[in-house]
Design an enzyme around this catalytic site. Structure first.
Site, PDB file in Angstrom:
ATOM      1  CD  GLU A  31      -3.749  -5.903   2.990  1.00 17.84           C
ATOM      2  OE1 GLU A  31      -4.577  -5.199   3.604  1.00 17.84           O
ATOM      3  OE2 GLU A  31      -2.525  -5.714   3.035  1.00 17.84           O
ATOM      4  CD  GLU A  89      -3.092  -1.046   2.150  1.00 14.57           C
ATOM      5  OE1 GLU A  89      -2.993  -0.259   3.114  1.00 14.57           O
ATOM      6  OE2 GLU A  89      -4.081  -1.772   1.987  1.00 14.57           O
TER       7      GLU A  89
HETATM    8  O1  AHR Z   1      -5.038  -6.003   6.902  1.00 10.87           O
HETATM    9  C1  AHR Z   1      -4.907  -4.899   7.748  1.00 10.87           C
HETATM   10  C2  AHR Z   1      -4.195  -3.734   7.086  1.00 10.87           C
HETATM   11  O2  AHR Z   1      -4.987  -3.229   6.056  1.00 10.87           O
HETATM   12  C3  AHR Z   1      -2.888  -4.054   6.391  1.00 10.87           C
HETATM   13  O3  AHR Z   1      -1.809  -4.023   7.256  1.00 10.87           O
HETATM   14  C4  AHR Z   1      -2.773  -2.953   5.381  1.00 10.87           C
HETATM   15  O4  AHR Z   1      -2.062  -3.346   4.251  1.00 10.87           O
HETATM   16  C5  AHR Z   1      -4.209  -2.572   5.089  1.00 10.87           C
HETATM   17  O5  AHR Z   1      -4.405  -1.208   5.180  1.00 10.87           O
END
Ligand code: AHR
Length: 502
Positions: free
Chosen positions: A292, A173
């Site tokens: 994610e 990210e």
């Molecule tokens: O999954 C939780 C968090 O969400 C992770 O660390 C990050 O990559 C995202 O913002």
């Protein structure tokens, strides 16, 4: 009762389903690792300190690949802190989650755990505070057989065989201001390019994912993707996307429609990949790694009260209800609808932290509601994904127009001789009478079972005390009339309808 129709045809092929679509994620965050997968004092702990009860649930879920060690955590992480004798490993402040990391578990322990779980490791490198040098050393430590500084160090740490980690993430990210070492698209694109080059020079067989946007709502989406890919197109295989949904204002109809936005996010990201390919006159197609995705909002308030600099505090411990499971089901269907371009996806995360599996320290482990859609998809959505032509009643929400009450996809797996329909009924009021036209598959299949996840109370959850309050059940009544399958989808339900070759 309202009615819906699906037309299915064996020729409506979307693409082959990559088994890595059923991936997940474990970050050094909260109780994911410590008292999640690792708890040496737990009654079920194995010789390495891993909880056997959790391992069993992970294996049951059929997780194919696990992203590690972050997440935001990786952007401040020195991987060297987690290898070698435990007594010499430093305690560090983790600035991303404001906790203390003990480094009791590092990459060698994690790789051993993943092997026991039957999953491949997907490793992220730190492009927040570090860069090409630390990344190339990490690839050498993990994947080089021996005869060099870092590979011999691994051997000295008792790991003779290389881990052979195939999939690598170039940071996490990096478009987000919350990220340690947040960068502009230009800055990140250059860094990712140079890092990718040296990582590949150490091990040409690895696959690399470059950070796309952390969500469709990011102000830099989708120009971020274009700039980053212009720098990295030649050196990477995947564009990584992330998305979380929440129901903060209690608008259930709108919450249930969120996957419509996910679909749009995916389509735009694919367009950005294809635009850069065309601009470069390139032959290589950049695929997506949706590494994610989940529902995340229940724990936001509680997390603000966590004492900073604690060790493995209960962070991001969302307790999921039935509706959350339906949103997760819609997200899974959306991923499958893009099986031709999404080759990796990771439900974030796996244990305790926004997770399908929960544990009590020293106590039991159990399945949250969201465990079940993932389980059914990973078990039965194999082979080829088929597009469904859906006709269903539509509704509008404050964010989306013409949302169908029915969300669906189908899969066909020749070896097992199975055709499976996955469907969510978004209606809060009533069941849907579904008719599926099995075009071109007339008389080939017979109904085998219809699994349903539903509950009288949309807010129902599973807890340590009541772990099976929301659990799937078999529903009778699916019948075939000529080439038409007729089945009832209860209100607010996730459905897995399996048919087997006659
Ligand atoms: O999954 C939780 C968090 O969400 C992770 O660390 C990050 O990559 C995202 O913002």
């Amino acid at each position: 009762m309202q009615e819906a129709k699906i037309t299915l045809d064996r020729d409506f092929v979307i693409g082959e389903i990559d088994p890595r679509l059923y991936g997940s994620f474990l970050e050094h965050l909260g109780r994911a690792i410590y008292t999640g997968i690792y708890e040496p004092d737990h009654p079920t702990a194995d010789e390495l300190g891993f909880r056997r009860d959790v391992l069993e649930l992970v294996r049951e879920l059929g997780v194919s690949i696990v992203r590690y060690p972050g997440g935001n955590f990786v952007s401040g992480y020195n991987w060297e802190d987690g290898v070698g004798p435990r007594s010499e490993r430093p305690r560090r402040l983790d600035l991303s989650w404001r906790t203390v990391e003990t480094n009791e578990v590092g990459l060698n322990e994690f790789a051993a755990w993943a092997k026991k779980a039957g999953a491949e490791v997907m490793m992220a490198v730190n492009l927040g505070t570090r860069g090409p040098d630390a990344a190339r050393s990490l690839v050498e430590y993990c994947n080089h057989p021996g005869g060099s500084y870092w590979s011999d160090l691994r051997r000295a740490h008792g790991v003779t065989e290389p881990h052979r980690i195939k999939v690598w993430c170039l940071g996490n990210e990096m478009d987000g201001p919350w990220q340690i070492g947040h960068k502009t698209a230009e800055e990140y694109g250059r860094l990712a390019c140079e890092t990718a080059k040296v990582m590949r020079w150490v091990d040409p067989s690895i696959e690399l994912g470059v950070c796309g946007s952390s969500g469709e709502g990011m102000p830099t989406f989708p120009s971020w993707e274009v700039t980053v890919l212009e720098h990295t197109y030649e050196h990477v295989d995947y564009l990584s996307l992330h998305t979380y949904f929440g129901n903060r204002d209690g608008d259930l109809a709108n919450f249930l429609a969120q996957s419509v936005g996910m679909d749009r996010f995916i389509r735009t990201a694919i367009a950005a990949c294809d635009y850069v390919q065309a601009k470069k006159r390139g032959k290589k197609r950049i695929n997506l790694s949706f590494d994610e995705w989940n529902v995340w909002y229940h724990s936001n308030e509680a997390d603000r009260k966590i004492e900073p600099w604690s060790i493995a505090p209960p962070l991001l411990e969302d307790i999921y209800n039935l509706v959350d499971a339906l949103v997760v089901g819609c997200m899974l269907i959306t991923l499958l609808k893009h099986a031709d371009r999404i080759k990796i996806a990771c439900l974030a995360q796996l244990v305790n932290v926004i997770a399908p599996i929960m544990t009590v320290k020293g106590g039991p482990a159990w399945r949250q509601t969201i465990f079940y859609p993932f389980l059914h998809a990973s078990r039965y959505a194999r082979g080829t994904a088929l597009a469904t032509l859906v006709r269903a009643p539509l509704y509008d929400t404050k964010q989306f127009e013409a949302v169908p009450l029915l969300e669906a996809v189908a899969t066909v797996e020749e070896e097992r001789g199975e055709l499976v329909i996955f469907a969510v009924n978004r209606s809060q009021e009533e069941a849907l009478a579904l008719e599926v036209e099995l075009r071109g598959m007339r008389a080939a299949y017979r109904p085998l079972e219809h699994l349903v996840l539903a509950n009288d109370d949309p807010q129902a959850v599973n807890t340590a005390a009541e772990p099976y309050r929301v659990a799937p059940y078999l529903q009778e009544g699916a019948k075939l009339e000529d080439d038409r399958l007729k089945v009832i989808l209860p209100r607010l339900s996730w459905n897995t309808i399996r048919l087997r070759k006659a």
